[in-house]
Design an enzyme around this catalytic site. Sequence first.
Site, short mmCIF file in Angstrom:
data_model
loop_
_atom_site.label_atom_id
_atom_site.label_comp_id
_atom_site.label_asym_id
_atom_site.label_seq_id
_atom_site.Cartn_x
_atom_site.Cartn_y
_atom_site.Cartn_z
N ARG A 53 10.60 35.69 11.17
CA ARG A 53 10.64 36.01 12.59
C ARG A 53 10.97 34.75 13.38
O ARG A 53 10.39 33.69 13.16
CB ARG A 53 9.26 36.54 13.02
CG ARG A 53 9.01 36.55 14.53
CD ARG A 53 9.76 37.68 15.20
NE ARG A 53 9.67 37.60 16.65
CZ ARG A 53 8.73 38.18 17.38
NH1 ARG A 53 7.80 38.90 16.78
NH2 ARG A 53 8.72 38.07 18.70
N GLU A 106 -8.17 6.40 10.01
CA GLU A 106 -8.61 7.22 11.14
C GLU A 106 -7.74 8.49 11.26
O GLU A 106 -8.25 9.58 11.57
CB GLU A 106 -8.48 6.43 12.46
CG GLU A 106 -9.55 5.38 12.69
CD GLU A 106 -9.27 4.06 11.96
OE1 GLU A 106 -8.41 4.02 11.06
OE2 GLU A 106 -9.95 3.07 12.29
N ARG A 155 14.64 41.20 16.44
CA ARG A 155 13.75 40.46 15.54
C ARG A 155 13.65 41.17 14.20
O ARG A 155 13.74 42.39 14.12
CB ARG A 155 12.36 40.26 16.16
CG ARG A 155 11.47 41.44 16.35
CD ARG A 155 11.52 42.13 17.69
NE ARG A 155 11.65 41.35 18.89
CZ ARG A 155 10.62 41.00 19.66
NH1 ARG A 155 9.41 41.36 19.37
NH2 ARG A 155 10.82 40.33 20.75
N ASP A 197 8.14 42.31 14.18
CA ASP A 197 7.16 42.07 15.24
C ASP A 197 5.88 42.80 14.82
O ASP A 197 5.95 43.97 14.43
CB ASP A 197 7.70 42.66 16.55
CG ASP A 197 6.84 42.30 17.74
OD1 ASP A 197 6.21 41.23 17.71
OD2 ASP A 197 6.81 43.08 18.70
N ASP A 218 2.25 43.50 16.49
CA ASP A 218 1.39 43.35 17.67
C ASP A 218 0.02 43.98 17.41
O ASP A 218 -0.08 45.00 16.71
CB ASP A 218 2.02 44.04 18.88
CG ASP A 218 3.21 43.27 19.43
OD1 ASP A 218 3.30 42.06 19.16
OD2 ASP A 218 4.04 43.88 20.12
N GLU A 267 0.85 -1.21 0.00
CA GLU A 267 0.00 0.00 0.00
C GLU A 267 0.87 1.25 0.00
O GLU A 267 0.58 2.24 -0.67
CB GLU A 267 -0.88 0.03 1.25
CG GLU A 267 -1.89 -1.07 1.34
CD GLU A 267 -2.77 -0.88 2.57
OE1 GLU A 267 -3.89 -0.38 2.39
OE2 GLU A 267 -2.32 -1.20 3.69
N1 LIG Z 1 -2.33 42.00 21.70
C1 LIG Z 1 -1.44 41.08 21.32
N2 LIG Z 1 -0.71 41.24 20.19
C2 LIG Z 1 0.21 40.32 19.82
N3 LIG Z 1 0.47 39.18 20.50
C3 LIG Z 1 -0.24 38.98 21.63
C4 LIG Z 1 -1.21 39.91 22.10
N4 LIG Z 1 -1.75 39.44 23.25
C5 LIG Z 1 -1.16 38.27 23.49
N5 LIG Z 1 -0.25 37.97 22.54
C6 LIG Z 1 0.55 36.76 22.53
O1 LIG Z 1 1.88 37.08 22.84
C7 LIG Z 1 2.68 36.08 22.26
C8 LIG Z 1 4.11 36.57 22.15
O2 LIG Z 1 4.15 37.63 21.21
P1 LIG Z 1 5.52 38.23 20.71
O3 LIG Z 1 6.48 37.12 20.45
O4 LIG Z 1 5.21 39.16 19.59
O5 LIG Z 1 5.99 39.00 22.01
P2 LIG Z 1 7.06 40.09 22.06
O6 LIG Z 1 6.86 41.02 20.90
O7 LIG Z 1 8.42 39.49 22.21
O8 LIG Z 1 6.74 40.83 23.41
P3 LIG Z 1 5.55 41.84 23.71
O9 LIG Z 1 4.32 40.98 23.82
O10 LIG Z 1 5.96 42.47 24.99
O11 LIG Z 1 5.46 42.82 22.56
C9 LIG Z 1 2.05 35.80 20.93
O12 LIG Z 1 2.28 34.49 20.50
C10 LIG Z 1 0.58 36.07 21.18
O13 LIG Z 1 -0.16 34.87 21.29
N1 LIG Z 2 12.29 50.19 20.76
C1 LIG Z 2 11.65 49.02 20.77
N2 LIG Z 2 11.84 48.18 21.79
C2 LIG Z 2 11.17 47.01 21.82
C3 LIG Z 2 10.30 46.66 20.79
C4 LIG Z 2 10.13 47.55 19.72
O1 LIG Z 2 9.37 47.28 18.75
N3 LIG Z 2 10.82 48.72 19.75
N4 LIG Z 2 9.62 45.49 20.86
C5 LIG Z 2 9.70 44.71 21.90
C6 LIG Z 2 8.84 43.51 22.01
O2 LIG Z 2 7.74 43.62 21.25
C7 LIG Z 2 10.64 44.94 22.99
N5 LIG Z 2 11.34 46.18 22.88
#
Ligand SMILES: Nc1ncnc2c1ncn2[C@@H]1O[C@H](COP(=O)(O)OP(=O)(O)OP(=O)(O)O)[C@@H](O)[C@H]1O
Ligand SMILES: Nc1nc2c(c(=O)[nH]1)N=C(CO)CN2
Length: 383
Positions: free
Chosen positions: A292, A86, A301, A304, A306, A34
């Site tokens: 990333r 399955e 990084r 990023d 957020d 198979e």
């Molecule tokens: N508002 C949000 N925006 C982005 N990620 C978030 C948020 N709230 C919770 N998270 C979670 O945070 C986890 C880590 O995110 P990330 O690796 O971007 O953190 P970071 O950029 O190092 O630190 P910070 O969260 O302080 O910016 C993500 O996998 C996500 O699930």
């Molecule tokens: N100046 C600066 N500092 C950071 C930054 C960033 O985007 N700019 N992001 C971080 C984690 O999200 C941690 N520190």
Amino acid sequence: MLPGPVLDAHGRQLDQVRLTGLSATGFHGVLDHERAEGQTFVADVTVHVDTRRAAASDDLAHTLNYAELAAEVVEILGGPAVRLVETLAEQIASAALDHTLVAAVDVAVHKPSAPVGVPFGDVVVAIRRDRVKLPSARFDPAAAPATSVATIGAPAAPDAVRPAAAPAPVPPPPAGIPALAPSDDDPATGLVDPVPVPEPDLMDRAPAGPVKAVLALGSNMGDPREILTRAIEDLAGAPGLEVLKVAPLARTAAVGGVEQPDFLNTVLLVRTTLAPRALLRVAHAVEQEHHRTRDVRWGPRTLDVDLITYEGVVGVTDDLELPHPRAHERAFVLAPWAEIEPDAVLPGLGGGPVAALAATAPDREGVRWLRLDWTSGDGGSRP
Ligand SMILES: Nc1ncnc2c1ncn2[C@@H]1O[C@H](COP(=O)(O)OP(=O)(O)OP(=O)(O)O)[C@@H](O)[C@H]1O
Ligand SMILES: Nc1nc2c(c(=O)[nH]1)N=C(CO)CN2
């Protein structure tokens, strides 16, 4: 297909989108021949969704794109070899439930040429999975070759045969979703009780109409300005996302105690029809697109992205908190944001007028300069 409707949290029967007779040649099975020769596998998939919003708006963004799901199912059927039908069924269910609008899915996988040893018509594995009874295996297109199925002395499997790793353990139900009481399914009649499906949590709820959200972007590896420019294009190209405003580019000292180069930061005002968690997934996909990695917390990084705010949503879940929990103390977010929305107010704990928060944020001295027209210009020196 499994009988029985699936109900939403209000006891109303969900609608169904059915795909039948999806087929591909796969190399799944326990027997060597198979896995060497392959055979036809067929799948029927019924997803349980509420189709009213899509119908009212006549907009594909509000329902499941069945062509997309069909392609994923065929990729699984013809993909890395697994031993059991399955496992295929679980992988298909998992792919369907990755579409956030899908509340539950019925999957039937047929193996009409299975080595059964007696004349037979078909063999089918039929399962129902939902957001409580989650699938126990995911599809991994890059699954490593298994050693456990190979018999000593058996001919080498062709390159296309890449047995999957052992099924992943069943993940726990998402936080906030109650476990279901034991089912009263009647084995004698084969009838299955309607499965009540809990409301998706706040972060999975798509908005009734487009809403505004604020995204913060940062980069301090590679060519940050180029990466940010491409990332904005990527985000603008994502379905369900429209970039309304791009903030000035800020050069900022790294915050968080890790010795590293300055960041370039910016902020986007977007309009979206995506649920908050779907928007987070898009953000993560764009981060991945730009390679990333997450090695050091608050370390350098390439990109990023957020989610800072999402209109009308304040809440905390395991993977997403809105507004972003550290936005109120980050001048590298607040200062560019105040440039495009001078009257913006950050909701939630520690929130307030964005411009005022920017002026008092602990890292305000680290915002070295802002460049206004950076997405259109030639990218030269600071203003
Ligand atoms: N508002 C949000 N925006 C982005 N990620 C978030 C948020 N709230 C919770 N998270 C979670 O945070 C986890 C880590 O995110 P990330 O690796 O971007 O953190 P970071 O950029 O190092 O630190 P910070 O969260 O302080 O910016 C993500 O996998 C996500 O699930
Ligand atoms: N100046 C600066 N500092 C950071 C930054 C960033 O985007 N700019 N992001 C971080 C984690 O999200 C941690 N520190």
